[in-house]
Write a protein that holds these residues in place. Structure first.
Motif, PDB file in Angstrom:
ATOM      1  N   PRO A   1       8.786  -0.096 -15.803  1.00 43.35           N
ATOM      2  CA  PRO A   1       7.879   0.605 -15.154  1.00 43.35           C
ATOM      3  C   PRO A   1       7.270  -0.343 -13.912  1.00 43.35           C
ATOM      4  CG  PRO A   1       7.231   0.243 -17.112  1.00 43.35           C
ATOM      5  CD  PRO A   1       8.651  -0.160 -17.084  1.00 43.35           C
ATOM      6  N   LEU A   2       6.620   0.236 -12.799  1.00 40.91           N
ATOM      7  CA  LEU A   2       6.023  -0.677 -11.901  1.00 40.91           C
ATOM      8  C   LEU A   2       4.674  -0.065 -11.698  1.00 40.91           C
ATOM      9  CD1 LEU A   2       7.565  -0.772  -8.464  1.00 40.91           C
ATOM     10  CD2 LEU A   2       8.504   0.656 -10.054  1.00 40.91           C
ATOM     11  N   TYR A   3       3.565  -0.735 -11.084  1.00 34.23           N
ATOM     12  CA  TYR A   3       2.381  -0.096 -10.729  1.00 34.23           C
ATOM     13  C   TYR A   3       2.428   0.893  -9.571  1.00 34.23           C
ATOM     14  CZ  TYR A   3       0.083  -3.310 -13.885  1.00 34.23           C
ATOM     15  OH  TYR A   3      -0.570  -3.807 -15.045  1.00 34.23           O
ATOM     16  N   SER A   4       1.737   2.100  -9.730  1.00 31.16           N
ATOM     17  CA  SER A   4       1.844   2.943  -8.981  1.00 31.16           C
ATOM     18  C   SER A   4       1.332   2.846  -7.474  1.00 31.16           C
ATOM     19  CB  SER A   4       1.294   4.300  -9.227  1.00 31.16           C
ATOM     20  OG  SER A   4      -0.208   3.917  -9.351  1.00 31.16           O
ATOM     21  N   CYS A   5       0.320   1.603  -7.238  1.00 31.18           N
ATOM     22  CA  CYS A   5       0.275   0.997  -6.150  1.00 31.18           C
ATOM     23  C   CYS A   5       1.043   0.337  -5.288  1.00 31.18           C
ATOM     24  CB  CYS A   5      -1.402   0.209  -6.464  1.00 31.18           C
ATOM     25  SG  CYS A   5      -0.693  -1.322  -7.222  1.00 31.18           S
ATOM     26  N   LYS A   6       2.257   0.099  -5.953  1.00 35.61           N
ATOM     27  CA  LYS A   6       3.326  -0.410  -5.264  1.00 35.61           C
ATOM     28  C   LYS A   6       4.499   0.389  -4.426  1.00 35.61           C
ATOM     29  CE  LYS A   6       2.980  -4.616  -7.952  1.00 35.61           C
ATOM     30  NZ  LYS A   6       3.977  -6.086  -8.205  1.00 35.61           N
ATOM     31  N   VAL A   7       4.051   1.785  -4.458  1.00 37.01           N
ATOM     32  CA  VAL A   7       5.051   2.824  -4.047  1.00 37.01           C
ATOM     33  C   VAL A   7       4.260   3.688  -3.127  1.00 37.01           C
ATOM     34  CG1 VAL A   7       6.607   2.800  -5.948  1.00 37.01           C
ATOM     35  CG2 VAL A   7       4.868   4.285  -6.397  1.00 37.01           C
TER      36      VAL A   7
END
Length: 107
Positions: A65-71
């Motif tokens: 998972p990665l933070y949604s602010c990075k997409v």
């Protein structure tokens, strides 16, 4: 109640990090953690122990998972990553729209 600007099934582009500029489909969204899992991106190697007799252990590659602010969501009409705007449709329902000038694509 936590809301994110992306939903499961959206096509997104990664804005920052080692996979910057790559696009993929959102597989899973976790609003509580504000994280998303993108298909084929942010791959990590996990060490897995065999759980049963005869089962093989080893290294497994999986999406992390990665933070949604990075997409950023990619507009299906103009194909550019965009911020999400909201507008009312003709039947009165709120829908997500592309913010680029001259593009009226909806998500």
């Amino acid at each position: 109640m936590n809301k994110l600007h992306v939903r499961t099934g959206d096509t997104v582009m990664i804005v920052t990090g080692r996979d910057r500029g790559k696009t993929g489909k959102v597989l899973q969204v976790s609003p509580d953690e504000k994280k998303v899992i993108v298909e084929g991106l942010n791959i990590v190697t996990k060490h897995v122990k065999p759980r049963r007799q005869g089962e093989a252990g080893g290294l497994v590659k999986a999406e992390a998972p990665l933070y949604s602010c990075k997409v950023m969501p990619v507009c299906p009409k103009c194909g550019k990553p965009t911020r999400v705007g909201h507008a009312l449709s003709s039947d009165g329902k709120k829908q997500r729209v592309c913010r680029h000038k001259g593009c009226d694509g909806t998500f």
